[in-house]
Motif scaffolding. Sequence first.
Motif, short mmCIF file in Angstrom:
data_model
loop_
_atom_site.label_atom_id
_atom_site.label_comp_id
_atom_site.label_asym_id
_atom_site.label_seq_id
_atom_site.Cartn_x
_atom_site.Cartn_y
_atom_site.Cartn_z
N MET A 205 0.76 -1.33 -0.01
CA MET A 205 0.10 0.09 -0.10
C MET A 205 0.77 1.35 -0.01
SD MET A 205 -3.26 -0.64 2.47
CE MET A 205 -4.83 -1.17 1.75
N ASP A 206 2.03 1.26 0.33
CA ASP A 206 3.20 2.35 0.28
C ASP A 206 2.61 3.23 1.25
OD1 ASP A 206 5.36 3.31 -0.81
OD2 ASP A 206 4.51 4.57 -2.17
N ARG A 207 2.32 2.98 2.54
CA ARG A 207 1.95 3.88 3.52
C ARG A 207 2.58 3.19 4.81
NH1 ARG A 207 1.23 7.21 0.46
NH2 ARG A 207 -0.60 8.26 -0.35
N HIS A 208 2.54 3.89 5.85
CA HIS A 208 3.37 3.55 7.13
C HIS A 208 2.12 2.67 7.89
CE1 HIS A 208 4.85 3.45 11.17
NE2 HIS A 208 6.10 3.44 10.42
N ARG A 209 2.47 1.64 8.58
CA ARG A 209 1.37 0.98 9.18
C ARG A 209 0.56 1.54 10.18
NH1 ARG A 209 5.06 -2.71 13.62
NH2 ARG A 209 6.35 -0.86 14.05
#
Length: 114
Positions: A1-5
Amino acid sequence: MDRHRSTISRDIKRGPEQRKKNSLASLPYQATSVGNMARIRKKNCGTTTKTTVHNTKTIMKYLEMKYSPEQIANAVRSVKVYTSTIYTWIYKKIVPIDIKRLRGHGKRQLKISN
């Protein structure tokens, strides 16, 4: 997703509490619907303007009575704006009055510091 968890977990946690029946957010988690809701929330954030019909009419009334913007800002309790805001509204024509009709003809007084 290319976002921080943590971003994803906050996004998922935010969803169920704020979901209402018959709304876009009542659907299961989808990134597109969450993005749309984020855009809607972003559009509603920010500062609100103090330019109201009441403020402009009151300022106009006192300017017609030859009050200066300084007097209006400091003495009129129903108008809660600063002197510089009143001058800005006059220069931007939000308050429709000619600058030459002002008490000081639009010239601001210099503050003298000791």
